[in-house]
Design a protein around this motif. Structure first.
Motif, PDB file in Angstrom:
ATOM      1  N   GLY A 180     -14.899  -5.190  -5.720  1.00 46.98           N
ATOM      2  CA  GLY A 180     -13.907  -6.247  -5.860  1.00 46.98           C
ATOM      3  C   GLY A 180     -12.548  -5.674  -6.196  1.00 46.98           C
ATOM      4  N   SER A 181     -11.580  -6.547  -6.363  1.00 53.23           N
ATOM      5  CA  SER A 181     -10.214  -6.122  -6.661  1.00 53.23           C
ATOM      6  C   SER A 181     -10.163  -5.321  -7.958  1.00 53.23           C
ATOM      7  N   ASP A 222     -15.153  -7.623  -9.906  1.00 51.63           N
ATOM      8  CA  ASP A 222     -16.593  -7.592  -9.642  1.00 51.63           C
ATOM      9  C   ASP A 222     -17.411  -7.516 -10.924  1.00 51.63           C
ATOM     10  N   ASN A 237     -10.953  -0.421  -2.909  1.00 49.41           N
ATOM     11  CA  ASN A 237     -10.819   0.971  -2.476  1.00 49.41           C
ATOM     12  C   ASN A 237     -10.062   1.778  -3.525  1.00 49.41           C
ATOM     13  N   SER A 288      -7.105  -0.656  -4.970  1.00 48.04           N
ATOM     14  CA  SER A 288      -6.575  -1.732  -4.135  1.00 48.04           C
ATOM     15  C   SER A 288      -7.252  -3.060  -4.447  1.00 48.04           C
ATOM     16  N   SER A 289      -6.768  -4.103  -3.807  1.00 46.87           N
ATOM     17  CA  SER A 289      -7.309  -5.448  -4.002  1.00 46.87           C
ATOM     18  C   SER A 289      -8.673  -5.618  -3.353  1.00 46.87           C
ATOM     19  N   HIS A 290      -9.099  -4.681  -2.524  1.00 45.64           N
ATOM     20  CA  HIS A 290     -10.416  -4.737  -1.885  1.00 45.64           C
ATOM     21  C   HIS A 290     -11.382  -3.720  -2.471  1.00 45.64           C
ATOM     22  N   ASP A 299      -4.559  -2.273   2.281  1.00 53.48           N
ATOM     23  CA  ASP A 299      -4.627  -3.392   1.349  1.00 53.48           C
ATOM     24  C   ASP A 299      -3.628  -3.196   0.214  1.00 53.48           C
ATOM     25  N   HIS A 350       0.816  -1.235   0.000  1.00 58.01           N
ATOM     26  CA  HIS A 350       0.000   0.000   0.000  1.00 58.01           C
ATOM     27  C   HIS A 350       0.839   1.271   0.000  1.00 58.01           C
TER      28      HIS A 350
END
Length: 381
Positions: free
Chosen positions: A263-264, A283, A243, A239-241, A221, A198
């Protein structure tokens, strides 16, 4: 085969499908025959083949590069670009020659009609290779335990810049390196990277030091993708989450967050002149955000997991959807006029009921007023 159409975004999927998106019509079109697809045709990287953007190049998992003609709406060429190990981590065009880089670090320039292709060993674990838009002969590479290197393809013997890792942490332990994406700052020699730890780092090859001149931490992340804004003053990271944030490269602070991803994030690209940024990821949605007010302008579901995208550089998107909307409005206005011109017909039964109801209300009102007066008189006594 689909008819030729002007698409604003091109997207490559894990299933090997090339999708074109017209944001005005809000339509997505598949340009690959699904029946002939295999796992090896997964699209890992995309790039335009010419400045006019009439060709889209697809770097596939099987080591081939397919050329899609946007004017003819069909695939016209097929190139074998196998070499090294791993999938494509970068794809570009230099003087009608393909430039590819795979995960094992083999960077290669495929000269058309020549068997003497330029090869560079950029080191193992490459996660990203990108050509500089201003100076196409400059190439940046980076990856896992493979810090940033800038190459000049006209002098490929040694990198013209080799980044140096930051100093040890407060426990005197070495800081690991894992670059996931990089981009060149417009009208500058600077390069910005994002890492799985990050970190957002800014490098200046003209500076005496080889360490980053700026480092910003975003979230907790791993950062997976980035793109520099047209003015070169900030960078959009994901990010992978899911964000996303816009970071000021001058003051090293977070300007704003872009919400909506679930999603990522696999790919981010800012428009070259308009204040918008396109993103896609696992996603299965392609999103277009405004950089001015952070609003989500478009959100299109594309069924497959998305690896990469290309955003067209045109800045005047045609208003193709204006005519049907105008027709619907005219129809609604005509219907309103018809209803307004119709005569009102009174039903005798219903009018009689309304009259009785009004009489009852009057009586109730009189009763209430009488009761209030009595109560008031009683209080006076």
């Amino acid at each position: 085969m689909a008819a030729p159409a002007r698409n604003h975004v091109w997207v490559g999927t894990e299933t090997g499908i090339l999708k074109g998106i017209n944001l005005v019509k809000k339509q997505a079109t598949n340009y690959t025959e699904v029946s002939s697809l295999t796992r090896d045709q997964e699209v890992n990287v995309l790039c335009f083949g010419d400045p006019q953007e009439t060709e889209v190049l697809l770097g596939c998992r099987d080591g081939t590069v397919r050329v899609f003609n946007t004017e003819k709406s069909k695939f016209t060429e097929f190139h074998e670009c196998r070499g090294g190990e791993g999938v494509f981590r970068g794809l570009g065009v230099l003087d009608n020659a393909l430039v590819t880089c795979v995960e094992s670090g083999l960077l290669k320039v495929w000269k058309e009609g020549s068997n003497e292709n330029l090869e560079i060993q950029a080191g193992p674990g490459v996660e990203k290779m990108r050509l500089c838009d201003a100076e196409r002969h400059k190439v940046g590479t980076g990856g896992k335990e493979n810090d940033l290197k800038i190459w000049d393809l006209q002098r490929p013997e040694e990198p013209i810049f080799r980044a140096k890792n930051v100093r040890n942490d407060w426990l005197d332990l070495r800081v690991p390196v894992w670059i996931r994406d990089l981009d060149f700052i417009p009208e500058s020699d600077k390069v910005v990277t994002c890492t799985s730890y990050h970190q957002v780092r800014l490098y200046d090859p003209c500076s005496p030091q080889r360490r980053p001149v700026l480092e910003v931490l975003f979230g907790e992340d791993p950062l997976t993708a980035l793109s520099v804004t047209p003015d070169g003053r900030s960078v959009v990271v994901g990010s992978s989450h899911g964000n996303m944030g816009v970071i000021d490269l001058r003051k090293g602070r977070l300007l704003c967050a872009l919400k909506g991803n679930a999603g990522s994030v696999r790919s981010i690209q800012c428009h070259k002149s308009m204040p918008v940024v396109a993103t896609c990821g696992l996603d299965r949605f392609m999103r277009l955000h405004s950089l001015n007010d952070k609003k989500l302008l478009h959100k299109i579901y594309l069924k497959s997991r998305l690896n990469c995208l290309l955003l067209t550089s045109q800045d005047k998107w045609e208003e193709e959807a204006s005519t049907p909307i105008a027709e619907e409005e005219v129809k609604e206005e005509e219907e309103d006029e018809v209803w307004n011109n119709m005569e009102t017909v009174d039903d005798k039964t219903s009018s009689k009921k309304r009259k009785e109801a009004q009489e009852v209300n009057v009586e109730d009102g009189a009763t209430e007023n009488t009761t209030k007066k009595k109560k008031k008189k009683k209080k006076v006594i």
